[in-house]
Write a protein that holds these residues in place. Structure first.
Motif, short mmCIF file in Angstrom:
data_model
loop_
_atom_site.label_atom_id
_atom_site.label_comp_id
_atom_site.label_asym_id
_atom_site.label_seq_id
_atom_site.Cartn_x
_atom_site.Cartn_y
_atom_site.Cartn_z
N THR A 37 -4.35 14.42 0.90
CA THR A 37 -4.85 13.14 1.39
C THR A 37 -5.16 12.22 0.19
O THR A 37 -5.78 12.68 -0.78
N PRO A 38 -4.75 10.94 0.26
CA PRO A 38 -5.05 10.01 -0.85
C PRO A 38 -6.51 9.56 -0.83
O PRO A 38 -6.79 8.35 -0.68
N ILE A 39 -7.44 10.52 -0.98
CA ILE A 39 -8.87 10.19 -0.83
C ILE A 39 -9.35 9.18 -1.87
O ILE A 39 -10.33 8.47 -1.64
N HIS A 40 -8.64 9.09 -2.99
CA HIS A 40 -9.06 8.15 -4.04
C HIS A 40 -8.96 6.70 -3.56
O HIS A 40 -9.70 5.84 -4.02
N ALA A 41 -8.02 6.46 -2.62
CA ALA A 41 -7.74 5.08 -2.18
C ALA A 41 -8.41 4.74 -0.85
O ALA A 41 -8.33 3.60 -0.40
N LEU A 42 -9.08 5.72 -0.22
CA LEU A 42 -9.69 5.48 1.09
C LEU A 42 -11.17 5.15 0.93
O LEU A 42 -11.79 5.43 -0.10
N ASP A 43 -11.72 4.55 1.99
CA ASP A 43 -13.16 4.28 2.04
C ASP A 43 -13.65 4.76 3.40
O ASP A 43 -12.87 5.29 4.20
N GLY A 44 -14.93 4.62 3.67
CA GLY A 44 -15.45 5.10 4.95
C GLY A 44 -15.31 6.61 5.04
O GLY A 44 -15.28 7.31 4.01
N LEU A 99 -5.79 19.27 -12.69
CA LEU A 99 -5.07 18.18 -12.03
C LEU A 99 -5.81 16.87 -12.22
O LEU A 99 -7.03 16.81 -12.07
N ASN A 100 -5.08 15.82 -12.56
CA ASN A 100 -5.73 14.57 -12.92
C ASN A 100 -5.72 13.57 -11.77
O ASN A 100 -4.87 12.70 -11.69
N GLY A 101 -6.69 13.71 -10.87
CA GLY A 101 -6.80 12.79 -9.75
C GLY A 101 -7.52 13.44 -8.58
O GLY A 101 -7.23 14.58 -8.22
N ALA A 102 -8.44 12.70 -7.96
CA ALA A 102 -9.21 13.24 -6.83
C ALA A 102 -8.30 13.67 -5.69
O ALA A 102 -8.58 14.64 -4.98
N GLN A 103 -7.15 12.97 -5.53
CA GLN A 103 -6.22 13.35 -4.47
C GLN A 103 -5.73 14.78 -4.66
O GLN A 103 -5.55 15.50 -3.69
N PHE A 104 -5.53 15.17 -5.92
CA PHE A 104 -4.96 16.48 -6.21
C PHE A 104 -6.02 17.57 -6.38
O PHE A 104 -5.80 18.73 -6.05
N THR A 105 -7.20 17.19 -6.89
CA THR A 105 -8.26 18.19 -7.06
C THR A 105 -9.02 18.44 -5.76
O THR A 105 -9.51 19.55 -5.52
N HIS A 106 -9.15 17.40 -4.91
CA HIS A 106 -10.00 17.50 -3.71
C HIS A 106 -9.37 16.94 -2.44
O HIS A 106 -10.05 16.76 -1.44
N GLY A 107 -8.04 16.69 -2.47
CA GLY A 107 -7.39 16.03 -1.34
C GLY A 107 -6.91 16.92 -0.21
O GLY A 107 -6.27 16.44 0.73
N MET A 108 -7.19 18.24 -0.29
CA MET A 108 -6.80 19.12 0.83
C MET A 108 -7.90 19.09 1.89
O MET A 108 -8.47 20.13 2.27
N ILE A 109 -8.24 17.88 2.33
CA ILE A 109 -9.31 17.70 3.31
C ILE A 109 -9.02 16.45 4.14
O ILE A 109 -8.41 15.50 3.65
N HIS A 110 -9.38 16.49 5.42
CA HIS A 110 -9.38 15.28 6.23
C HIS A 110 -10.53 15.34 7.22
O HIS A 110 -11.18 16.39 7.37
N GLU A 161 0.83 -1.22 0.00
CA GLU A 161 0.00 0.00 0.00
C GLU A 161 0.86 1.26 0.00
O GLU A 161 0.40 2.34 0.40
N SER A 162 2.11 1.13 -0.46
CA SER A 162 3.06 2.25 -0.36
C SER A 162 2.64 3.45 -1.21
O SER A 162 3.18 4.55 -1.06
N ASP A 163 1.67 3.27 -2.10
CA ASP A 163 1.21 4.41 -2.91
C ASP A 163 0.05 5.16 -2.26
O ASP A 163 -0.39 6.19 -2.77
N VAL A 164 -0.44 4.63 -1.14
CA VAL A 164 -1.54 5.30 -0.44
C VAL A 164 -0.94 6.23 0.62
O VAL A 164 -0.90 5.93 1.80
N VAL A 165 -0.42 7.35 0.14
CA VAL A 165 0.28 8.31 0.99
C VAL A 165 -0.08 9.74 0.57
O VAL A 165 -0.63 9.96 -0.50
N ARG A 166 0.27 10.68 1.46
CA ARG A 166 0.10 12.09 1.12
C ARG A 166 1.03 12.42 -0.04
O ARG A 166 2.12 11.85 -0.16
N ARG A 167 0.59 13.34 -0.90
CA ARG A 167 1.44 13.77 -2.01
C ARG A 167 1.65 15.27 -1.92
O ARG A 167 0.72 16.00 -1.62
N ASN A 168 2.87 15.67 -2.18
CA ASN A 168 3.21 17.08 -2.25
C ASN A 168 3.40 17.41 -3.73
O ASN A 168 3.99 16.62 -4.45
#
Lengths: 427, 427
Positions: free
Chosen positions: B89-96, B166-177, B67-74
């Motif tokens: 936040t890697p929201i694309h890979a999370l559930d719940g 930006l191509n990915g939910a992590q980058f378009t909407h990942g500034m949230i937790h 799961e090493s790709d499920v990490v924060r990205r800068n």
């Protein structure tokens, strides 16, 4: 004017009554620390005058080094071999209800295995219309649910049957965690295979086993299997940790943790229980008369004061004190938690931080005043069935002293006048 | 017979309709994979015939290496310097709904500082009866609460104002937790210092600042300060990560993340706002006519489909498909989420995984069938005020194209016949 302004302010009591430091020079009615100028306030600190650390080198952030003691603990002498062992959640140092996966207890019978999603298979066979094998990708296509549930090892507090043994909430009650699971109802997968072949379901069972060498097979009555059991692949939003059963584990709400199969490999529909090793020689309760109780699945209502506790002494003098802890029940919601300071003679009702969720940890607080004298702290949980957490004496009267599992007795911490706490028994 | 046995089984639809592998030899009506014997089932694997790893050497468990790709990205080019940067936040890979601290986004203005609990001080001064300085131990003596809240950066989705960037939910909407916080109501601490000196509270403000060099000072109207703001020291049960403000941060439910002061140092009660740098040159919204909106604190209702998405393509053929995502509103609860497959022409109502909590992330699912043709996926959140998440066109009509902050427009993913998704705009 909004509600937030009504009847507030002066009408509220001050909690620390001037024992908080007043700013030097300000009117400091009765402040214990007002006279002392504090260099942390009066002088510019390094962290306020220079740059901190960049975070781009921490793709997965770890706890700050000052919290290095807030970790799972393994007690070497508790099990014969680390390959079949257990570790404990640092519940004494946590607040709220969610347990982070990184410090969530786990028990393994033959080590934690590394199983890739690509190599994962789940078989459903036995009395089904069509035996099926699911890949991980197959599972991701079924409707899934999210629920917060506690998972408690049947042996949690087991050492305490014989008397006060372990000094710390982490060791007496730390074989428990509470996470938000995302998974598929087991019912859905059983129905995908088809239960027509099973006929009357009321006397059928499922046998579940893991992909590790121990397999840890357990029998579960069909009624529970079709009720709230989940085939789960996420906990607190992310993939399960290896040691928690990555990539797929069983979640059996309210029932003993050893039934929450990790690395779930196979589910067989059967016309009776298997009476496997883990449900005969293990995970049964030997009574005083030599008879062993079996099928003792549900974790009864239980609670523990996490602070103050042996690992969390009171770090201040008399005055405002927050007593806090956790309560849970495998039968449903917690409706009330009482706290005693005198070993059970008198009780005060604690405040539940949030409305209790079914089969999940509930955080309670008692916001009180400590007069500096010694206390015998106890907590007592009551669940929605009306069941009241028993004393050790009540439990021993019925179950004797031979048991290891299912000790949900009231725990006692003796707190001395210095605020130090220890694990004791009260008669 | 219990409810769990009533009207179930044969009456339920099969989701994968025989595309799951039937066990070799078993009746495999229409199974796509029945014919292929699977060595992962027919042969004993290493992980089932030997010991796994002991866990006693993992006091704080990390994600499994798979799961090493499920990490924060800068995103290096997004900020001039890593000392004032942000990660996602890697929201694309999370559930719940819960975000683990380890992969929860964070924004810092002058780096993440290391501040020991022993060195921590919180000053409350200004228009109060007695200016006070609290140690960390002082704070632990006040009654505390637990709440799950989302924290969203005002700049989340900011790059998308000008079009699909930006191509990915992590980058378009990942500034949230979204975490469970344990802390003290700010109201309690303000009342400890005494608000009598402030007189009429309806026109008063608090100015809050952090202990880091940037201090990141912000002004908050007293009505909000006395409402639901928390002085928090735990998230998801454990201490805050250094980069999230250890040991104490401000939690300002529903309001932009930059007001959630980290390393909280001082709270001053004032008779007006400060108009500080972070609320004038920054965190205001420049409109088309050159006027800048200020005090735009609340994060309006918003949603995003996390899977399928550019980082989470559909990994199977036509048939059962789970579309899932997150919805939230700074104004309260999410009451409904709609999903469109045709760029907003037609909508289906999604299933909310759990009853929405106020100012917290809500997980939604649409359990649907994919015919293998291309889709223009969108989600639309509706909150308890009746507010409906706007389209990009509607937002631009009012706000123009100059803004960076507060983009809560509907997002579109184009999914091709191979299941690959990309970030697109629909006119």
């Amino acid at each position: 004017m909004s509600d937030t302004f009504k009847g507030k302010g002066a009408s509220r009591r001050a909690f620390l009554r001037g024992s908080v430091a007043a700013v030097a020079g300000a009117a400091a009615a009765g402040s214990a620390r007002a006279a002392t100028p504090d260099p942390l306030i009066t002088e510019v600190q390094d962290w306020a005058s220079g740059f901190g650390a960049p975070v781009d080198d921490a793709p997965y952030g770890l706890p700050i080094r000052f919290e290095s003691d807030v970790v799972r603990r393994n007690v070497p002498w508790l099990t014969a071999d680390t390959i079949s062992s257990i570790n404990f959640t640092p519940i004494h140092a946590l607040d709220g209800t969610i347990t982070p996966q990184g410090c969530a207890f786990e028990r393994h019978h033959s080590g934690a295995i590394e199983l890739k999603k690509e190599d994962y298979r789940l078989m459903i066979n036995g009395l089904v219309d069509t035996p099926l094998v699911f890949t991980y990708e197959d599972l991701e296509r079924f409707p899934r649910e999210n629920h917060v549930y506690f998972c408690e090892c049947a042996a949690n507090s087991g050492m305490e049957w014989a008397g006060a043994q372990l000094n710390g909430a982490q060791f007496t009650h730390g074989m428990i965690h509470n996470m938000e699971y995302s998974g598929i109802p087991l019912r859905t997968l059983l129905e995908e295979a088809g239960l027509g072949a099973a006929g009357d379901l009321s006397d059928k069972w499922v046998y579940v086993e893991g992909a590790d060498a121990s397999s840890n097979g357990r029998s579960i009555p069909m009624e529970k299997a079709l009720d709230d059991v989940l085939v789960a692949f996420k906990a607190n939003g992310e993939a399960l940790r290896m040691e928690h059963g990555y990539p797929v584990r069983l979640v059996v709400p309210g029932w003993e943790g050893n039934m929450w199969l990790k690395w779930l490999r196979r589910i067989e529909v059967m016309d009776g229980p298997v009476e496997a090793r883990e449900e005969t020689s293990k995970y049964t309760d030997l009574l005083a008369d030599g008879v062993a109780r079996k099928w003792t699945w549900v974790m009864d209502a239980k609670s523990i004061i996490t602070a103050p506790s042996p690992q969390m002494p009171i770090n201040h003098g008399p005055g405002a004190l927050v007593i806090t802890g956790l309560a849970w029940s495998g039968h449903g919601r917690i409706t009330r938690v009482d706290v005693s300071k005198d070993g059970g003679k008198t009780w005060e009702t604690a405040r539940l931080a949030r409305e209790s969720e079914t089969k999940a940890l509930t955080r309670f607080y008692l916001d009180t005043e400590w007069d500096g004298s010694e206390m015998l702290l106890q907590s007592r949980a009551i669940d929605e069935t009306g069941y009241v957490q028993p004393t050790k004496a009540q439990l021993r009267e019925i179950r004797g002293l031979n048991s290891i599992y299912h000790n949900n007795a009231i725990q006692t911490w003796h707190v001395d006048s210095n605020g130090e706490a220890e694990n004791v028994e009260v008669s």
